[in-house]
Design a protein around this motif. Structure first.
Motif, mmCIF file in Angstrom:
data_model
loop_
_atom_site.group_PDB
_atom_site.id
_atom_site.type_symbol
_atom_site.label_atom_id
_atom_site.label_comp_id
_atom_site.label_asym_id
_atom_site.label_seq_id
_atom_site.Cartn_x
_atom_site.Cartn_y
_atom_site.Cartn_z
ATOM 1 N N UNK A 1 0.821 -1.221 0.000
ATOM 2 C CA UNK A 1 0.000 0.000 0.000
ATOM 3 C C UNK A 1 0.855 1.271 0.000
ATOM 4 N N UNK A 2 0.244 2.328 -0.480
ATOM 5 C CA UNK A 2 0.781 3.666 -0.217
ATOM 6 C C UNK A 2 0.565 3.962 1.267
ATOM 7 N N UNK A 3 1.173 5.002 1.767
ATOM 8 C CA UNK A 3 0.896 5.421 3.141
ATOM 9 C C UNK A 3 -0.559 5.849 3.206
ATOM 10 N N UNK A 4 -1.310 5.205 4.063
ATOM 11 C CA UNK A 4 -2.731 5.530 4.143
ATOM 12 C C UNK A 4 -3.011 6.405 5.348
ATOM 13 N N UNK A 5 -3.824 7.380 5.135
ATOM 14 C CA UNK A 5 -4.114 8.299 6.219
ATOM 15 C C UNK A 5 -5.571 8.697 6.122
ATOM 16 N N UNK A 6 -6.252 8.654 7.253
ATOM 17 C CA UNK A 6 -7.647 9.063 7.190
ATOM 18 C C UNK A 6 -7.706 10.565 6.926
ATOM 19 N N UNK A 7 -8.835 10.972 6.404
ATOM 20 C CA UNK A 7 -9.001 12.381 6.046
ATOM 21 C C UNK A 7 -9.940 13.023 7.060
ATOM 22 N N UNK A 8 -9.437 14.079 7.681
ATOM 23 C CA UNK A 8 -10.222 14.712 8.735
ATOM 24 C C UNK A 8 -11.217 15.686 8.105
ATOM 25 N N UNK A 9 -12.335 15.113 7.630
ATOM 26 C CA UNK A 9 -13.247 15.970 6.851
ATOM 27 C C UNK A 9 -13.958 17.010 7.711
ATOM 28 N N UNK A 10 -13.985 16.756 9.030
ATOM 29 C CA UNK A 10 -14.668 17.739 9.875
ATOM 30 C C UNK A 10 -13.889 19.035 9.953
ATOM 31 N N UNK A 11 -12.584 18.932 9.792
ATOM 32 C CA UNK A 11 -11.765 20.138 9.823
ATOM 33 C C UNK A 11 -11.361 20.604 8.434
ATOM 34 N N UNK A 12 -12.051 20.105 7.465
ATOM 35 C CA UNK A 12 -11.758 20.542 6.093
ATOM 36 C C UNK A 12 -12.990 21.270 5.560
ATOM 37 N N UNK A 13 -12.743 22.139 4.608
ATOM 38 C CA UNK A 13 -13.895 22.811 3.993
ATOM 39 C C UNK A 13 -14.598 21.784 3.101
ATOM 40 N N UNK A 14 -15.884 22.030 2.825
ATOM 41 C CA UNK A 14 -16.597 21.088 1.944
ATOM 42 C C UNK A 14 -15.877 20.925 0.608
ATOM 43 N N UNK A 15 -15.337 22.002 0.077
ATOM 44 C CA UNK A 15 -14.640 21.898 -1.209
ATOM 45 C C UNK A 15 -13.429 20.995 -1.086
ATOM 46 N N UNK A 16 -12.697 21.154 0.019
ATOM 47 C CA UNK A 16 -11.524 20.291 0.213
ATOM 48 C C UNK A 16 -11.927 18.827 0.300
#
Ligand code: SF4
Ligand code: SF4
Lengths: 339, 559
Positions: B113-128
């Motif tokens: 695998x590539x380095x996997x990292x969860x995405x913190x969508x709560x701290x990201x803008x909707x566009x991000x």
């Protein structure tokens, strides 16, 4: 190679048509019981003629013969002609009628699915205009001897003994020609043509057709719209006029159970090719036929008006369809979309 | 949680034999990594992604190998680690057998695998978050492969009433959503929760056809475990096409979203359960979309669901399922809407929900087509409330404008009409043909309009250059400096002499006319469309050539 859907429901034009023929059987059975086997001869005659004519036309038009010949549509037309023509009509009358229906009304207009007019009704209308007297000789009820009937069909004709005015005819003649004192009640009571609710014998035939109609509804070959609109219109208008002048207008039960009303309601008006297809259009179409039928019966020169009523409404069918297109998904009004 | 709720009906629909049992007897299985992966770059609606790798490069599992081309597009990734052996044209899982650019990978077997990292969508803008999902390659897995990030947008209101999760799965044979719900309900619900947050949706309705009691029970258990009252599992009556997004929205909410409009404008958005699962993988686990559940069924001894890496040749998938000897075709999708594949070597892609093996015995060739008898059967079953036989009439007569008047573009090509037609008319072929012809004409018209605009613009420019040249010429004459200045100024101005004025007015009017004409001539305007519509065009365009070929035999005038 074909494309999706790869699954097809087992269905065919032939199976539709065969079930229509099946649905006609109860009515035919009653017909034979009360009026003798002549009608079976007519059915056979009409069927053979229709198949031969159909085969010839398909060949002429370069169409796949077996595919279309087997579809059963010519047989339905043939049977309807045999059932609307007098069973003791001379053989050539039926043959010409069938030829007119298959060759002219069906194939010259493009064949299966293309004909703007109901072929069986074209045949009936043509023949009643051309041979009004032959088209009005009906067998007397209960007189079921086969030999004289066969004679009538294939000649030499000695009709007096076996014919009788049909109920519609008797009523019309009485009301139109006898002295003004003739009333519906009087005529109905006095003539041997009339039974308990409609024409004697005919009321049972009508019941047979009704039964067959229910079968067609159950098989979803027809929808309720047309029979309901046609019969209701006939019922309401004849009821209204009978209430208003019972002396001169026959009541609803008489209208519904005589002539071609039941056959018409379930087997003729419902012809999909020449009729309307939208649900609302079907209502208008069949109601129109009901209304015209009653008008022709009550005031016209011909005893039964269904054929002309159907042909007239056939002309209007495309226009009605165009103006009664149902709303498509997402374009219904609030009530429509919440139904 | 489930509750007895009022359901709504959609018009029409049919009940074909479902054939779903065979493939649900066993749990989802993995597949071995194939000897070669062929990963098409263009796996979603929208622009084809640009390749990011070259032959010879080593790639890791989950590494992005194709970059979304603009926003209406979606990235693609390597489904295992290995070496890129080629970036070349290969045959696509497409009836016509057309080729498209694919990244061919020789796996190294390490599945690294590539380095996997969860995405913190709560701290990201909707566009991000949307950009992240686009780059994670998340698209609709119900078969439409519409880029999901484009749909994760609450629209004008900034919030929605209902998020619908589509677990109806109404096509015969297909059970990939069924088994996914049975086995991985928790992850589906987590994905749904992410979607719900992004859409600010009030409730989540999970619609499942009632012929899948195990899936319903599993999802209800998962919903109970999640303890979220806003999530409701709803059993909907089994009737094809209850799994059509619009039909399911209708059944669950009573809302009918008209053709060409966004469901978000009606407060609803709908995703396939598999898409919710993929969203969870991408956001919570940092895993881009590299595999999916695929049903292998039909003319096989052992139908089953597999979790398949994209790029796996279909034949690798079919082999362990013991295809019966008379098998002679592979269909992608179900029998109602699926497409026949040009061979069994084509790869599994994001749109592959089912690999259906067929034979003449299972899918007999249709009996010969007869004339329409106007029996109205087709209209009775059309879920879009259309009059299919009228559209057929017009399509056959090539009266495409009339076909459009009868709402040709509202047709979802579900096949119900053709399924019931007693005259055995391949109705959907006619609609595909008519649609493709209409789009083709519009594209041609568009091109012609552009050419005309360009031509008229050139006239204008030449006129202007002439004037400038005259001015310069005048400037050269020693005596005419002032005159030159005046001429130049004059040239800068639109026009001055009456003739010039008239000419310019004419040109302007012509341009105006051309523009107006263009607008008038576009009942389905191709230049001003929502992403959904653009996507639809793209999809239709892609199928056009193929359809023309297919439709030809039917359209040979036979009377
Ligand atoms: S089901 Fe077939 S035959 Fe019947 S109206 Fe529709 S297209 Fe015509
Ligand atoms: S394929 Fe189109 S016309 Fe036919 S039933 Fe489906 S939506 Fe209606």
């Amino acid at each position: 190679m074909h494309n999706s859907p790869y699954f097809l429901k087992p269905a065919s034009v032939r199976s539709v048509m065969l079930r229509v023929l099946l649905a006609l059987l109860p009515g035919i059975a009653a017909y034979v019981w009360f009026f003798g086997a002549a009608v079976l001869v007519q059915i056979a005659l009409a069927s053979v003629t229709a198949l031969l004519a159909e085969a010839a036309m398909l060949k002429l038009r370069g169409k796949p013969l077996m595919l279309y010949l087997g579809d059963g549509s010519a047989l339905v037309t043939a049977w309807l002609i045999a059932l609307t023509f007098p069973p003791i009509a001379p053989w050539w009358l039926t043959v010409i009628g069938v030829l007119a229906a298959i060759v002219v009304a069906k194939h010259l207009y493009g064949g299966l699915g293309q004909n703007p007019f109901n072929p069986a009704m074209v045949a009936f209308a043509l023949m009643i205009v051309a041979y009004p007297s032959l088209m009005s000789q009906w067998p007397a009820v209960g007189f079921t001897d086969f030999a004289p009937q066969l004679n009538a069909i294939f000649g030499p004709r000695q009709l007096d003994a076996i014919t009788m005015a049909t109920p519609l005819d008797a009523l019309r003649t009485a009301l139109h020609t006898e002295e003004a004192r003739a009333t519906v009640a009087g005529v109905l009571g006095s003539s041997a043509s009339f039974g308990n609710i409609g024409g004697k014998g005919w009321e049972w035939v009508a019941a047979g057709y009704f039964l067959g109609g229910l079968y067609l509804l159950q098989q979803r070959i027809i929808t309720w719209h047309m029979p309901a609109a046609f019969l209701l219109t006939l019922l309401v208008i004849s009821g209204a006029f009978a209430a208003f002048d019972p002396g001169h207008f026959a009541g609803p039960s008489f209208h519904l159970f005589t002539g071609g009303a039941m056959l018409g309601a379930f087997f003729i008006v419902t012809d999909p090719v020449s009729g309307c297809t939208t649900p609302r259009g079907k209502l208008f179409f069949a109601a129109g036929i009901g209304l015209l039928t009653w008008i022709i019966r009550a005031f016209g020169a011909y005893p039964d008006g269904i054929a002309f009523a159907v042909l007239l409404m056939n002309i209007a069918a495309p226009l009605i369809d165009m103006n009664t297109q149902p709303p498509v998904f997402g374009h219904k009004d609030k009530r429509g979309s919440a139904k | 949680m489930s509750a007895l709720r009022k359901l709504f009906r959609f018009h029409g629909g049919v009940k074909p034999d479902y054939h779903k049992h065979a493939s649900t007897r066993q749990p989802i299985a993995g597949t071995p990594i194939p000897a070669e992966l062929v990963i098409p770059l263009h796996q979603s609606i929208g622009g084809p992604p640009r390749p990011l790798v070259q032959a010879g490069e080593r790639v890791l599992k989950g590494q992005r190998i194709g970059d979304a081309d603009g926003n209406v597009s979606s990235a693609v990734h390597a489904s295992t680690s290995g070496t890129v052996t080629a970036v070349e044209m290969r045959r696509m899982p497409h009836t016509s057998g057309l080729s498209a650019l694919c990244v061919v990978i020789k796996p190294d077997g390490r599945d690294e695998w590539i380095a996997r990292q969860s995405f913190d969508f709560r701290n990201a803008s909707p566009t991000e978050t949307r950009d992240y999902l686009r780059d994670a390659g998340v698209v609709g897995l119900g078969g439409a492969v519409f880029p999901s990030h484009l749909k994760l947008n609450a629209g004008k209101q900034g919030r929605l009433d209902t998020l619908v999760l589509n677990g109806a799965e109404c096509e015969p044979f297909i059970t990939c959503d069924d088994v996914l719900m049975r086995e991985r309900g928790e992850a589906i619900l987590k994905g749904a929760a992410i979607m719900r947050e992004m859409l600010a949706a009030g409730r989540v309705l999970i619609g499942i056809e009632d012929n899948k009691p195990e899936a319903i029970a599993a999802m209800m258990a998962a919903a109970r475990a999640a303890g979220d009252d806003a999530i409701q599992v709803v059993a909907v009556p089994t009737r094809y096409p209850a799994g059509g997004a619009k039909q399911l929205i209708r059944v669950l909410t009573g809302i009918e979203v008209p053709h060409g409009e966004r469901s978000t404008d009606y407060g609803v958005q709908c995703f396939n359960v598999g898409t919710a699962y993929a969203t969870h993988d991408a956001i919570a686990l940092g895993q881009p979309l590299i595999s999916r559940i695929v049903t292998v069924a039909g003319n096989v001894g052992q139908a089953r669901n597999y979790e398949v890496l994209f790029g796996t040749p279909m034949r690798d998938l079919i082999a362990p399922c013991a295809p019966l000897p008379d098998s002679d075709r592979v269909i992608m999708g179900g029998p109602m809407m699926g497409f026949r594949m040009p061979g069994d070597d084509v790869p599994v892609v994001k749109a592959t929900n089912c690999v259906l093996v067929g034979s003449d015995a299972l899918f007999p060739p249709p009996p010969p087509e007869m004339s329409c008898i106007r029996c109205g059967e087709c209209a009775k079953v059309c879920p879009s409330d259309l009059q299919p036989f009228e559209m057929y009439w017009f399509a056959r007569a090539r009266l495409f404008g009339k076909a459009q008047e009868y709402h040709l573009f509202d047709c979802i090509e579900c096949g119900c009409c053709a399924y019931v037609c007693p005259s055995r008319i391949p109705l959907v072929d006619y609609y595909r043909f008519a649609k493709s012809e209409i789009w083709a004409r519009e594209v041609e018209k568009e091109a012609a309009d552009q050419a005309r605009d360009r031509y008229e613009f050139r006239l204008l420019r030449e006129e202007r250059e002439k004037q400038e040249k005259a001015a310069k010429l005048a400037a050269k004459t020693a005596a005419g400096r002032e005159k030159a200045a005046a001429a130049l100024a004059e040239a800068e101005k639109p026009a001055r002499t009456p003739e010039e004025e008239a000419k310019h007015a004419l040109i302007a009017a012509a341009l105006e006319r051309a523009k107006a004409q263009k607008e008038r001539a576009h009942p389905e305007n191709t230049s001003n469309l929502s992403p959904e519509q653009q996507a639809e065009i793209a999809a239709i365009e892609a199928r056009r050539a193929e359809i023309r070929e297919q439709a030809k035999p039917h359209l040979r005038a036979d009377d």
